[in-house]
Scaffold this motif. Structure first.
Motif, PDB file in Angstrom:
ATOM      1  N   GLU A  44      -7.574   5.157  -7.101  1.00 33.93           N
ATOM      2  CA  GLU A  44      -7.297   5.841  -5.826  1.00 33.93           C
ATOM      3  C   GLU A  44      -6.825   4.914  -4.716  1.00 33.93           C
ATOM      4  N   GLN A  45      -7.001   3.602  -4.894  1.00 34.26           N
ATOM      5  CA  GLN A  45      -6.551   2.660  -3.874  1.00 34.26           C
ATOM      6  C   GLN A  45      -5.194   2.041  -4.201  1.00 34.26           C
ATOM      7  N   THR A  55      -1.439  11.335  -1.016  1.00 31.47           N
ATOM      8  CA  THR A  55      -2.214  10.797   0.098  1.00 31.47           C
ATOM      9  C   THR A  55      -3.322   9.945  -0.492  1.00 31.47           C
ATOM     10  N   ARG A  56      -4.001   9.222   0.366  1.00 27.00           N
ATOM     11  CA  ARG A  56      -5.125   8.428  -0.120  1.00 27.00           C
ATOM     12  C   ARG A  56      -6.173   9.329  -0.775  1.00 27.00           C
ATOM     13  N   HIS A  57      -6.281  10.548  -0.285  1.00 30.07           N
ATOM     14  CA  HIS A  57      -7.260  11.496  -0.835  1.00 30.07           C
ATOM     15  C   HIS A  57      -6.843  12.027  -2.205  1.00 30.07           C
TER      16      HIS A  57
END
Length: 263
Positions: A44-45, A55-57
């Motif tokens: 996720e990073q 998006t980061r989410h």
């Protein structure tokens, strides 16, 4: 039945894209072959390039779906695929025994003949790579027993130093950035004498490339020119591994398959 279970433990989606695709393809039709894949994180990073719809989410779920699509495109999906859901970029901060226990639970259930993970170099010096490799090594050591058919070999994916240097020279000649192995997140090689398995994957490299192309969110990180199929296939013509266990005598010839010489 011959134990031909291969368990691969990596940190992020796409770590597996380069590491073992050829070896898996070469055994795809072996009736005894079982492929177990473990990812510590959802990635996720990871990097989000301009214009990519993430998006980061949402990136973690996107990368998980990409990895699963990649193995379908490759043509040999894992028989078991586990996602540990540990924090991307923070594996080194997770209590070591917790990571070991999470990996050991799966390996204990599967009793794989061969386990593949990262070595201390992490190939790119990535702290997550180093952390999951060390935890997998420890899980292997704790589970290895004489009364099991599995745990016969522990292998670390790696790049031979001479190959790394050749690639870096070629990059310099093409005006591309070159890797500095003293820096984190830069590729580095291991001494050639540590490489004990060299797998010729040229006949199946197209399958690994088909999988790579499914990692759409990270193509800009994975290749300087994702459209250059022939370049990718040449680069994926070999897979190299160091043997972490058991120690091999120096006069043992180079192995040509992860299962070479096993009972």
């Amino acid at each position: 039945m011959t134990n031909r279970t291969l368990a691969c433990v990596f940190a992020h989606p796409d770590d597996d894209a380069y590491g073992v695709g050829g070896s898996v393809a070469l055994h795809a039709n072996d009736p005894d072959f079982r492929f177990v894949l473990v990812h510590a994180t959802f990635g996720e990073q990871g990097d989000i390039r301009d214009g990519f719809p993430a998006t980061r989410h949402t990136l973690g779920s996107i990368r998980r779906a990409e990895d699963e699509a990649a193995w379908r495109a490759h043509g040999r999906v894992p028989d078991r695929h586990e996602w540990l859901g540990l924090p991307d970029g923070g594996l080194a901060e997770v209590p070591f025994d917790d990571v070991v226990a999470a990996v050991a639970r799966i390996l204990d259930e599967e009793d794989p003949a061969v386990v593949v993970t990262f070595g201390p170099d992490g190939i790119f010096g990535h702290p997550d790579h180093v952390a999951i490799g060390a935890a997998t090594d420890e899980a292997f050591a704790r589970l290895r027993r004489r009364d099991r058919s599995g745990f016969q070999r522990l292998a670390h994916g790696a790049v031979p130093q001479t190959v790394f240097e050749r690639w870096n020279r070629q990059r310099a000649e093409l005006g591309l950035f070159t890797f500095d192995p003293t820096q984190t997140y830069h590729m580095r090689g291991v001494p050639d004498e540590q490489i004990r398995v060299t797998v010729d994957c040229r006949a199946v490299a197209h399958r690994t490339v088909a999988g790579l192309r499914e990692h759409r969110s990270q193509l800009h990180v994975m290749s300087d020119d994702p459209t250059n199929t022939s370049q990718w296939e040449r680069r994926l013509g070999r897979e190299w591994y160091a043997i972490a266990w058991p120690e091999l005598d120096g006069d043992v010839p180079m192995l040509t398959d992860l299962f070479d010489g096993l009972e």
